[in-house]
Motif scaffolding. Structure first.
Motif, mmCIF file in Angstrom:
data_model
loop_
_atom_site.group_PDB
_atom_site.id
_atom_site.type_symbol
_atom_site.label_atom_id
_atom_site.label_comp_id
_atom_site.label_asym_id
_atom_site.label_seq_id
_atom_site.Cartn_x
_atom_site.Cartn_y
_atom_site.Cartn_z
ATOM 1 N N UNK A 35 0.784 -1.232 0.000
ATOM 2 C CA UNK A 35 0.000 0.000 0.000
ATOM 3 C C UNK A 35 0.821 1.290 0.000
ATOM 4 N N UNK A 36 2.146 1.178 0.079
ATOM 5 C CA UNK A 36 3.012 2.350 0.020
ATOM 6 C C UNK A 36 4.179 2.075 -0.922
ATOM 7 N N UNK A 37 4.717 3.145 -1.486
ATOM 8 C CA UNK A 37 5.865 2.983 -2.379
ATOM 9 C C UNK A 37 7.107 2.554 -1.606
ATOM 10 N N UNK A 38 7.285 3.122 -0.429
ATOM 11 C CA UNK A 38 8.416 2.737 0.419
ATOM 12 C C UNK A 38 8.096 3.061 1.872
ATOM 13 N N UNK A 39 8.667 2.267 2.755
ATOM 14 C CA UNK A 39 8.482 2.462 4.201
ATOM 15 C C UNK A 39 9.786 2.157 4.918
ATOM 16 N N UNK A 40 9.982 2.837 6.045
ATOM 17 C CA UNK A 40 11.099 2.528 6.933
ATOM 18 C C UNK A 40 10.513 2.223 8.307
ATOM 19 N N UNK A 41 10.846 1.046 8.822
ATOM 20 C CA UNK A 41 10.388 0.624 10.140
ATOM 21 C C UNK A 41 11.608 0.527 11.052
ATOM 22 N N UNK A 42 11.594 1.267 12.138
ATOM 23 C CA UNK A 42 12.667 1.192 13.132
ATOM 24 C C UNK A 42 12.159 0.420 14.336
ATOM 25 N N UNK A 43 12.861 -0.635 14.678
ATOM 26 C CA UNK A 43 12.511 -1.460 15.833
ATOM 27 C C UNK A 43 13.667 -1.434 16.823
ATOM 28 N N UNK A 44 13.441 -0.853 17.994
ATOM 29 C CA UNK A 44 14.461 -0.740 19.029
ATOM 30 C C UNK A 44 14.112 -1.688 20.172
ATOM 31 N N UNK A 45 14.939 -2.711 20.407
ATOM 32 C CA UNK A 45 14.634 -3.722 21.414
ATOM 33 C C UNK A 45 15.852 -3.986 22.288
ATOM 34 N N UNK A 46 15.636 -4.719 23.380
ATOM 35 C CA UNK A 46 16.734 -5.178 24.216
ATOM 36 C C UNK A 46 16.379 -6.535 24.806
ATOM 37 N N UNK A 47 17.299 -7.109 25.579
ATOM 38 C CA UNK A 47 17.099 -8.463 26.098
ATOM 39 C C UNK A 47 15.897 -8.564 27.018
ATOM 40 N N UNK A 48 15.535 -7.477 27.689
ATOM 41 C CA UNK A 48 14.418 -7.495 28.631
ATOM 42 C C UNK A 48 13.093 -7.198 27.937
ATOM 43 N N UNK A 49 13.161 -6.639 26.757
ATOM 44 C CA UNK A 49 11.941 -6.299 26.034
ATOM 45 C C UNK A 49 12.143 -6.541 24.535
ATOM 46 N N UNK A 50 12.130 -7.822 24.122
ATOM 47 C CA UNK A 50 12.404 -8.144 22.718
ATOM 48 C C UNK A 50 11.188 -8.071 21.805
ATOM 49 N N UNK A 51 10.052 -7.651 22.350
ATOM 50 C CA UNK A 51 8.844 -7.583 21.540
ATOM 51 C C UNK A 51 8.915 -6.405 20.571
ATOM 52 N N UNK A 147 35.717 -1.662 25.181
ATOM 53 C CA UNK A 147 34.459 -1.199 24.586
ATOM 54 C C UNK A 147 33.406 -2.308 24.481
ATOM 55 N N UNK A 148 33.661 -3.443 25.125
ATOM 56 C CA UNK A 148 32.685 -4.526 25.071
ATOM 57 C C UNK A 148 31.441 -4.190 25.889
ATOM 58 N N UNK A 149 30.292 -4.565 25.358
ATOM 59 C CA UNK A 149 29.026 -4.416 26.066
ATOM 60 C C UNK A 149 28.100 -5.532 25.591
ATOM 61 N N UNK A 150 27.358 -6.143 26.522
ATOM 62 C CA UNK A 150 26.575 -7.325 26.171
ATOM 63 C C UNK A 150 25.120 -7.259 26.633
ATOM 64 N N UNK A 151 24.709 -6.167 27.246
ATOM 65 C CA UNK A 151 23.344 -6.110 27.779
ATOM 66 C C UNK A 151 22.624 -4.843 27.332
#
Length: 215
Positions: A35-51, A147-151
């Motif tokens: 229904x659209x020519x183009x779309x951008x969907x941004x999904x921001x999640x983390x380990x506690x809220x992966x929905x 610079x490691x980060x895992x959470x």
């Protein structure tokens, strides 16, 4: 105690359902594609809220459209509610996690201030989102051990056109850019995320409180 264990098992299994969904199998993405020519969907999640936590901008010959797809029961404090109501909100939140994203009641239009409408699309084009190199191309994180980060959080971008759905992923680009700066793709996605946040912030600050019917 038994109820809590069952509830935890339901939540974990619902996360697995989301993890198995491919972009081209998500009904909402198919709708945007048709229904659209183009779309951008941004999904921001983390380990506690992966929905799914979607902010969406879509474009066709009529102009720009803005949407969200989010869990309206995902951030309430159970302490502030009577037990029965908190339990009902929890079950409705679980129902959201089991619902594959589609044009259902969680898919809502967004009123974005006029001055931010074109600026978001301009940022997407200026920073060449469709041709960015993401973590799959350039590697996640830095080569410096400090610079490691895992959470932290993952940022997924789904670039939807009539013929294709392209997926990009960036793991906490803000942290890594501050710790080991200089990667062009990461710098550009930060600017795009800032534009998304600026465009959607006024709307998200005024989301009405979710209500529950007696049914």
């Amino acid at each position: 105690m038994q109820k809590a264990i069952v509830l935890l098992a339901i939540i974990v299994s619902s996360y697995s359902v989301f993890g198995q969904s491919k972009a081209n199998e998500i009904p909402l993405f198919k709708y945007l594609q048709e229904n659209f020519d183009s779309s951008v969907v941004w999904n921001s999640i983390n380990a506690w809220s992966p929905e799914p936590h979607y902010k969406i901008i879509s474009k066709n010959n009529k102009g720009l459209a803005f949407f969200t797809y989010m869990n309206p029961y995902g951030h309430f404090s159970a302490r502030a509610y009577p037990y029965e109501l908190a339990e009902k909100f929890n079950m409705l939140s679980i129902n959201y996690r089991f619902s594959k994203p589609d044009t259902n009641r969680y898919f809502l239009p967004v009123i974005v201030y006029y001055q931010y409408q074109d600026s978001l699309w301009h940022s997407i084009r200026k920073n060449d989102l469709w041709h960015l190199k993401d973590d799959k191309d350039e590697g996640e994180g830095c080569r410096i051990s400090r610079c490691d980060i895992h959470d932290s959080g993952e940022n997924y971008f789904f670039l939807i056109t009539k013929n294709d759905i392209k997926e990009l992923s960036f793991y906490d680009p803000f942290f890594y850019e501050s710790c080991c700066p200089g990667r062009e793709g990461r710098q550009k996605i930060i600017r795009i995320i800032d534009s998304f946040n600026k465009s959607f912030s006024s709307y998200l600050q005024n989301i009405p409180v979710a209500t529950v019917s007696s049914q």
